[in-house]
Design an enzyme around this catalytic site. Sequence first.
Site, short mmCIF file in Angstrom:
data_model
loop_
_atom_site.label_atom_id
_atom_site.label_comp_id
_atom_site.label_asym_id
_atom_site.label_seq_id
_atom_site.Cartn_x
_atom_site.Cartn_y
_atom_site.Cartn_z
CB SER A 1 -2.14 8.44 6.26
OG SER A 1 -2.16 8.10 7.64
CE LYS A 2 0.92 2.44 2.08
NZ LYS A 2 2.08 1.68 1.65
NE ARG A 3 1.67 8.34 9.51
CZ ARG A 3 2.13 8.60 8.31
NH1 ARG A 3 2.98 7.75 7.74
NH2 ARG A 3 1.78 9.66 7.63
#
Length: 508
Positions: free
Chosen positions: A264-266
């Site tokens: 994910s982006k995170r």
Amino acid sequence: MSSKSVRVRFAPSPTGPLHMGGVRTALYNYLFAKKNNGTFIVRIEDTDQNRFVPGAQEYILDALKWCGIEPTEGPAIGGNYGPYVQSERKELYKPYAEQLVNSDKAYYAFDSAEELDSMRENAKKMGMPNWQYNVVTRASLRNSLTLPQDQVNELLANNTPYVIRMKMPRNVDIRFEDIIRGWVVVNTNNLDDKVLYKSDGMPTYHLANIVDDHLMEISHVIRGEEWLPSAPLHVLLYDAFGWESPKFAHLPLLLRPDGNGKLSKRDGDRLGFPVFPTDWTTAEGELYSGYREKGYFKDAFINMLAFLGWNPGTQQEIFSLDELVQSFSLERVSKSGAKFDPDKTKWFQQQYLRSTSNEELAKLLSKYLNNGYDETKLITICRLMKERATFIQDIATEGSYLFEKPISYDEQTVSKKWKEETPALMKDWISVLSLITEFQHEKIEIAFKSFLEEKQVGIGAVLQNFRLLVTGTAMGPSMFEIAEFLGKEECIDRMNQGLIKIEILKTN
Ligand code: GLU
């Protein structure tokens, strides 16, 4: 394939930087379009104003440009189907939403956010955590299906806030064939009455997406698997409008290297590698690194991405963008999630670095060093170091001794190879070197071999210490080439200095 010309779109929402999974979606769209003499379009889906992040749109377009997968229609480029930013098309959607209300496929809902929240809360208390506005609950809510027509008219005339919701039919199997997944069947009883048009006068993603795909004559929707759950609603919307639905292809998820969950982006730099194509700085000043700034070549990045979920069915791994276009097909995209492999990513970069000409590398190195180095020297440095480097900057760091005298000496070599007799041996080797008139690597090597013979010593006793004195390191490209590159004077000077410094190290 249908006779309709191929038109595909990449439709990111500017809610932040583009994740590498997004770049892969764009890439597959691009490859599919080019392969089929079609058109690759970029459309910015910014109808959710709450999630709008300034700078994100510019970031996305710039990242695609860096990757070399630019659209033929899109924002800033234009085209016959524009505008290509949904907020600029705002006025266009309402009549479509109203058309659905008039044909009884959708309805006005006047329930306030607070009313719906308390409804949800009550349901939760009664043990129903997943309350939905749907075919069952809508019968007891405030909408144009339950209220008398004159009251609805009055509410509308008084500008009472409303949304327009899809009227999900009861118990209907929606089927569609996904190019990657095959037949997908979902029963409408499992779907809620999604909002199509919001009280802020904006369409939701679902409505805008369908209207635009239709108006832009999109033939194939190629997007991430996370949109698969929305596809049945989309199919139903095409039906409700009486439009032909594009073909769907939902791409597999990108997974973390351990296969544990979606990348994910995170994940940012948390796992030790970038998840974004280029650097991104948040409004709070936090920097997320990108492949471009890490020193990856765009071709290596693209080649790596192409293989995350697709394979050519052959052993070939290195593909130029043109070769990818020739080989690509959606039929060879896999259903299962693609594990991201940071080591393989580096391997691709290494392969590309090695196959780049020394002249080209020298130009990049010169730019990186930003310091007017002699070009022919840089070309030699690149030739000597490229097999040992992954990135341009490695050539400078790994080969730092080609630019300046060593400042330290590899400890292991000092302790293992530097023997009592070494200084005398090295001094004799210096005398031999000083007699070589044409200081050229073949000549140095010939002298070296006869020196070993004369001294009756093995190669290990001399070569590694020679390298240690000149470069400070234990390993590297041919020492004879390094010596030639540095020149006789510099080479001997370094050896004399090294002799003194290593003796000091040894006595301490
Ligand atoms: N705007 C959606 C996104 O952010 C696009 C999904 C689609 O391609 O339909 O990914």
